[in-house]
Design a protein around this motif. Structure first.
Motif, PDB file in Angstrom:
ATOM      1  N   ARG A 284      46.776  35.133  42.166  1.00  0.00           N
ATOM      2  CA  ARG A 284      46.273  36.212  41.315  1.00  0.00           C
ATOM      3  C   ARG A 284      45.456  35.692  40.133  1.00  0.00           C
ATOM      4  O   ARG A 284      44.803  36.478  39.436  1.00  0.00           O
ATOM      5  CB  ARG A 284      47.430  37.058  40.795  1.00  0.00           C
ATOM      6  N   SER A 285      45.452  34.374  39.900  1.00  0.00           N
ATOM      7  CA  SER A 285      44.717  33.833  38.760  1.00  0.00           C
ATOM      8  C   SER A 285      43.256  33.525  39.103  1.00  0.00           C
ATOM      9  O   SER A 285      42.466  33.262  38.210  1.00  0.00           O
ATOM     10  CB  SER A 285      45.395  32.564  38.247  1.00  0.00           C
ATOM     11  N   LEU A 286      42.898  33.572  40.379  1.00  0.00           N
ATOM     12  CA  LEU A 286      41.528  33.259  40.786  1.00  0.00           C
ATOM     13  C   LEU A 286      40.611  34.465  40.599  1.00  0.00           C
ATOM     14  O   LEU A 286      41.015  35.605  40.823  1.00  0.00           O
ATOM     15  CB  LEU A 286      41.495  32.807  42.246  1.00  0.00           C
ATOM     16  N   GLU A 287      39.373  34.178  40.206  1.00  0.00           N
ATOM     17  CA  GLU A 287      38.381  35.241  40.025  1.00  0.00           C
ATOM     18  C   GLU A 287      37.854  35.701  41.380  1.00  0.00           C
ATOM     19  O   GLU A 287      37.551  34.882  42.242  1.00  0.00           O
ATOM     20  CB  GLU A 287      37.206  34.728  39.179  1.00  0.00           C
ATOM     21  N   PRO A 288      37.731  37.004  41.576  1.00  0.00           N
ATOM     22  CA  PRO A 288      37.138  37.503  42.819  1.00  0.00           C
ATOM     23  C   PRO A 288      35.675  37.097  42.905  1.00  0.00           C
ATOM     24  O   PRO A 288      34.960  37.105  41.904  1.00  0.00           O
ATOM     25  CB  PRO A 288      37.261  39.017  42.694  1.00  0.00           C
ATOM     26  N   GLU A 289      35.243  36.708  44.100  1.00  0.00           N
ATOM     27  CA  GLU A 289      33.857  36.310  44.330  1.00  0.00           C
ATOM     28  C   GLU A 289      33.395  36.870  45.659  1.00  0.00           C
ATOM     29  O   GLU A 289      34.207  37.143  46.553  1.00  0.00           O
ATOM     30  CB  GLU A 289      33.738  34.783  44.377  1.00  0.00           C
TER      31      GLU A 289
END
Length: 146
Positions: free
Chosen positions: A83-88
């Motif tokens: 959940r800490s990763l940025e959506p890309e």
């Protein structure tokens, strides 16, 4: 593992209480002819340490359904979600859409956001302002049973 079931995914929290890990042979396993086993170096391998980069923001979820089979995500596969990763663009994400969780590939365009299935029997979903929508986390790994 602590489990919480929804319609399409069953979520689990990683259990990091056992940090020993399983036995790991660091010499490689031949897919051709067998090699002599006298040089095996035995170590411990923790899948949590290998697959979980951010313990506080990582969850597991079991896939239910066929909409992502062409991306290698089959029914009952276990997803590792950060959940800490940025959506890309082009990332596979777990999303909360109109009251249900779903897993789809993100397609970011100038005119908006699409959720793309990886199965031609399912249609892409264009996200509109009318949708209740949250990108819940990014899929980092999949664990399969053979």
């Amino acid at each position: 593992m602590l489990a919480k079931e929804t319609t399409n995914l069953t979520f689990f929290l990683p259990d990091t209480s056992n940090s020993e890990g399983a036995i790991f042979f660091d010499s490689g396993i031949s897919a051709g002819f067998p090699s002599p086993a006298d040089d095996f170096k035995e170590e411990r391998l923790s899948l949590d340490k290998e697959l979980v980069k951010n313990k506080e923001a990582t969850f597991f979820a079991r896939v239910s359904g066929q909409s992502m089979i062409d991306a290698g995500l089959d029914d009952n596969d276990l997803l590792v979600i950060d959940r800490s990763l940025e959506p890309e663009n082009d990332k596979i994400a777990v999303c909360f859409l109109d009251g249900e969780f779903t897993v789809k590939r993100l397609k970011v365009e100038k005119d908006g956001l699409w959720l793309l299935p990886a199965n031609r029997n399912y249609k892409p979903i264009k996200i509109s302002p009318e949708n209740e929508f949250v990108i819940w986390g990014i899929v980092t790994n999949v664990i399969k049973k053979l």
